[in-house]
Design a protein around this motif. Structure first.
Motif, mmCIF file in Angstrom:
data_model
loop_
_atom_site.group_PDB
_atom_site.id
_atom_site.type_symbol
_atom_site.label_atom_id
_atom_site.label_comp_id
_atom_site.label_asym_id
_atom_site.label_seq_id
_atom_site.Cartn_x
_atom_site.Cartn_y
_atom_site.Cartn_z
ATOM 1 N N LEU A 181 0.834 -1.203 0.000
ATOM 2 C CA LEU A 181 0.000 0.000 0.000
ATOM 3 C C LEU A 181 0.871 1.256 0.000
ATOM 4 C CD1 LEU A 181 -2.967 -1.148 2.270
ATOM 5 C CD2 LEU A 181 -2.901 -0.932 -0.209
ATOM 6 N N ALA A 182 1.855 1.332 0.884
ATOM 7 C CA ALA A 182 2.765 2.492 0.865
ATOM 8 C C ALA A 182 3.753 2.328 -0.291
ATOM 9 C CB ALA A 182 3.479 2.623 2.195
ATOM 10 N N GLY A 183 4.332 1.150 -0.429
ATOM 11 C CA GLY A 183 4.993 0.759 -1.675
ATOM 12 C C GLY A 183 6.407 1.250 -1.946
ATOM 13 N N HIS A 184 6.956 2.121 -1.137
ATOM 14 C CA HIS A 184 8.260 2.695 -1.475
ATOM 15 C C HIS A 184 9.320 2.477 -0.407
ATOM 16 C CE1 HIS A 184 5.371 4.671 -4.084
ATOM 17 N NE2 HIS A 184 6.369 4.917 -4.902
ATOM 18 N N GLY A 185 9.064 1.568 0.512
ATOM 19 C CA GLY A 185 10.071 1.234 1.515
ATOM 20 C C GLY A 185 10.424 2.380 2.450
ATOM 21 N N ASP A 186 9.528 3.376 2.575
ATOM 22 C CA ASP A 186 9.872 4.507 3.446
ATOM 23 C C ASP A 186 8.888 4.694 4.600
ATOM 24 O OD1 ASP A 186 7.761 5.312 1.885
ATOM 25 O OD2 ASP A 186 8.806 6.982 0.915
ATOM 26 N N VAL A 187 8.006 3.718 4.797
ATOM 27 C CA VAL A 187 7.002 3.846 5.868
ATOM 28 C C VAL A 187 6.931 2.541 6.649
ATOM 29 C CG1 VAL A 187 4.557 4.230 6.390
ATOM 30 C CG2 VAL A 187 5.563 5.293 4.391
ATOM 31 N N LEU A 188 6.827 2.635 7.952
ATOM 32 C CA LEU A 188 6.443 1.468 8.765
ATOM 33 C C LEU A 188 5.029 1.772 9.251
ATOM 34 C CD1 LEU A 188 7.405 -1.197 10.131
ATOM 35 C CD2 LEU A 188 8.045 0.179 12.092
ATOM 36 N N GLY A 189 4.078 0.932 8.859
ATOM 37 C CA GLY A 189 2.698 1.202 9.269
ATOM 38 C C GLY A 189 1.817 -0.013 9.128
ATOM 39 N N GLY A 190 0.670 0.026 9.789
ATOM 40 C CA GLY A 190 -0.289 -1.065 9.692
ATOM 41 C C GLY A 190 -1.696 -0.513 9.600
ATOM 42 N N LEU A 191 -2.617 -1.338 9.102
ATOM 43 C CA LEU A 191 -3.997 -0.891 8.946
ATOM 44 C C LEU A 191 -4.948 -1.992 9.391
ATOM 45 C CD1 LEU A 191 -3.383 0.522 5.406
ATOM 46 C CD2 LEU A 191 -4.044 1.928 7.362
ATOM 47 N N ILE A 192 -6.030 -1.599 10.033
ATOM 48 C CA ILE A 192 -7.115 -2.535 10.325
ATOM 49 C C ILE A 192 -8.355 -1.965 9.662
ATOM 50 C CG2 ILE A 192 -8.457 -3.701 12.108
ATOM 51 C CD1 ILE A 192 -6.263 -2.870 14.103
ATOM 52 N N ILE A 193 -9.028 -2.779 8.885
ATOM 53 C CA ILE A 193 -10.300 -2.351 8.291
ATOM 54 C C ILE A 193 -11.371 -3.261 8.871
ATOM 55 C CG2 ILE A 193 -11.566 -1.873 6.165
ATOM 56 C CD1 ILE A 193 -7.854 -2.284 5.928
ATOM 57 N N SER A 194 -12.448 -2.618 9.311
ATOM 58 C CA SER A 194 -13.423 -3.342 10.137
ATOM 59 C C SER A 194 -14.810 -3.330 9.511
ATOM 60 C CB SER A 194 -13.458 -2.632 11.502
ATOM 61 O OG SER A 194 -14.578 -3.022 12.229
ATOM 62 N N ASP A 195 -15.581 -4.359 9.846
ATOM 63 C CA ASP A 195 -17.016 -4.321 9.531
ATOM 64 C C ASP A 195 -17.692 -3.411 10.561
ATOM 65 O OD1 ASP A 195 -17.144 -5.791 11.869
ATOM 66 O OD2 ASP A 195 -18.034 -7.574 10.982
ATOM 67 N N GLN A 196 -19.000 -3.241 10.401
ATOM 68 C CA GLN A 196 -19.707 -2.300 11.280
ATOM 69 C C GLN A 196 -19.673 -2.758 12.738
ATOM 70 O OE1 GLN A 196 -23.631 -1.414 9.946
ATOM 71 N NE2 GLN A 196 -23.875 0.263 11.408
ATOM 72 N N GLU A 197 -19.855 -4.083 12.942
ATOM 73 C CA GLU A 197 -19.975 -4.622 14.307
ATOM 74 C C GLU A 197 -18.730 -4.333 15.154
ATOM 75 O OE1 GLU A 197 -20.361 -8.895 14.215
ATOM 76 O OE2 GLU A 197 -20.113 -9.054 16.402
ATOM 77 N N HIS A 198 -17.554 -4.434 14.527
ATOM 78 C CA HIS A 198 -16.329 -4.342 15.330
ATOM 79 C C HIS A 198 -15.705 -2.943 15.348
ATOM 80 C CE1 HIS A 198 -16.812 -8.636 14.588
ATOM 81 N NE2 HIS A 198 -16.202 -8.797 15.738
ATOM 82 N N TYR A 199 -16.335 -2.008 14.624
ATOM 83 C CA TYR A 199 -15.686 -0.700 14.483
ATOM 84 C C TYR A 199 -15.647 0.087 15.803
ATOM 85 C CZ TYR A 199 -14.272 3.777 12.643
ATOM 86 O OH TYR A 199 -13.586 4.941 12.422
ATOM 87 N N ALA A 200 -16.775 0.155 16.502
ATOM 88 C CA ALA A 200 -16.799 0.915 17.767
ATOM 89 C C ALA A 200 -15.837 0.307 18.792
ATOM 90 C CB ALA A 200 -18.223 1.008 18.309
ATOM 91 N N PRO A 201 -15.858 -1.036 19.001
ATOM 92 C CA PRO A 201 -14.867 -1.604 19.936
ATOM 93 C C PRO A 201 -13.426 -1.367 19.506
ATOM 94 C CG PRO A 201 -16.462 -3.288 19.218
ATOM 95 C CD PRO A 201 -16.838 -2.026 18.531
ATOM 96 N N LEU A 202 -13.171 -1.376 18.196
ATOM 97 C CA LEU A 202 -11.812 -1.131 17.695
ATOM 98 C C LEU A 202 -11.342 0.283 18.059
ATOM 99 C CD1 LEU A 202 -9.429 -2.047 15.816
ATOM 100 C CD2 LEU A 202 -10.729 -1.085 13.910
#
Ligand SMILES: Cc1ncc(COP(=O)(O)O)c(C=O)c1O
Length: 365
Positions: A181-202
């Motif tokens: 996703l970042a693609g250029h070897g210059d970022v350390l990062g992570g992503l969580i994408i959630s359904d509706q049920e888990h979004y508020a607890p996340l």
């Protein structure tokens, strides 16, 4: 940067005591991160997203979210990124969150493990690291749902261009944004994408526990995503050519690649992956080679970079036994099929002919 500074300074002034000027809650706000989260939620067709400081932080936070109000047991694919295996075995297990490992490509075994373990969560990678196995995610999602468990999917290798796990029934998707996703070897990062049920607890969990991505890394990730589909399409095309060239080379014992019609999961791949987009990760074994021969081969590469990462614009090789899976015991590595002759190749956007010429030069001797 600006948004963080604003967040901290909103309550500044000569009459405001120092302690009252620092609003920790406000300091966690970032318009750059909000924009990234909105962008990746739409890429994965999710309800919302959380950007984290690394892929590992994202996996940890996703598992914690999935297990809120559920049994503290996990059924996980035996073939996962090495640090994910360590997270399950060395961090979560001592805290009482146990994991039953299963061959995620054997649906009967998955059904049995779910019935026997009654887990709160099932964890898998869409395309496994480094052997590129593909489990029947849609059917596993159904098994998990019927048992009241959440399905968490690491979609780093596949990316949303190939597979969107939430559309197949998963509850939470994670990415190491460090990669495609970042693609250029210059970022350390992570992503969580959630359904509706888990979004508020996340979100609630992230406010307490604070694994979030900084504004500058959020900006860099968004900038990388602008070219993500172009890069990924090119990388997939290159990988198809490189894999078939490797498959016909007498110095190569075996090639693992998702476009191979003889791939052990070919039927699932045809069902879940779009035709022509099979990912850009390949792994292969050198014939009659141990560690020294593989290292000598990697040393002779001139274009392809030796690096412990993947998904970059540059092609990169890695030796799983001593990097991504170094913490996995040798016997378990052997059982998983991660042999000493195995090399992992992340195919970049260079001209395919140049990548092949580099491999040919390094194998030639
Ligand atoms: C499939 C997969 N998931 C997660 C991670 C961890 O990501 P990060 O290095 O951003 O913590 C990696 C890292 O290589 C990976 O390959």
């Amino acid at each position: 940067m600006i948004d963080q500074a604003q967040a901290v300074c909103v309550r500044s002034g000569p009459d405001v005591p120092l302690g009252d000027r620092i609003d920790v809650g406000a300091a966690l706000l970032s318009p750059a991160r909000d924009a990234l989260e909105e962008l990746v939620a739409s890429l994965e067709n999710g309800h919302g997203a959380l950007a984290c400081a690394s892929g590992m932080a994202a996996i940890h936070a996703a598992l914690q979210t999935a297990l809120i109000d559920r049994p503290k047991r996990i059924v996980a694919a035996g073939a996962l990124y090495g640090a994910t295996l360590s997270l399950l075995n060395r961090i979560l297990d001592p805290f009482g969150i146990s994991t039953a490992f299963v061959d995620i490509c054997d649906l009967d075994a998955v059904a049995q493990a779910i019935a026997g373990t009654k887990p709160g969560c099932v964890l898998m990678e869409t395309i496994s690291n480094p052997l590129l196995r593909v489990g029947a995610m849609d059917r596993i999602a159904e098994l998990a749902r019927n048992a009241g468990a959440a399905l968490v999917v690491d979609n780093t290798f596949a990316t949303p261009l190939l597979v969107r796990p939430l559309e197949l029934g998963a509850h939470l998707v994670v990415h190491s944004a460090t990669k495609y996703l970042a693609g250029h070897g210059d970022v350390l990062g992570g992503l969580i994408i959630s359904d509706q049920e888990h979004y508020a607890p996340l979100r609630q969990m992230s406010r307490i526990y604070g694994p979030v991505l900084g504004p500058f890394e959020s900006y860099l990730t968004m900038r990388g995503i602008k070219t993500f589909p172009l890069r990924m399409e090119r990388q997939c095309q290159n990988a198809c050519r490189v894999a078939s060239w490797l498959g016909s080379n007498p110095a190569i014992e075996r090639v693992n690649y998702t476009a191979d019609p003889n791939h052990p999961d070919a039927e699932t791949i045809r069902r879940l992956l779009p035709a022509g987009l099979y990912g850009a990760m390949i792994s292969f074994e050198l014939k009659n080679a141990g560690r020294d021969q593989v290292f000598a081969f990697m040393d002779r590469l001139k274009l392809i970079v030796r690096a412990t990462s993947l998904g970059d614009v540059h092609s990169m090789v890695l030796y799983p036994a001593m990097s991504s899976h170094r913490d996995v015991a040798p016997k378990q590595r052997e059982r998983l099929g991660i042999r000493d002759s195995l090399v992992r190749l992340s195919v970049g956007i260079e001209a395919a002919d140049d990548i092949i010429a580099d491999l040919a030069g390094a194998l030639g001797r």
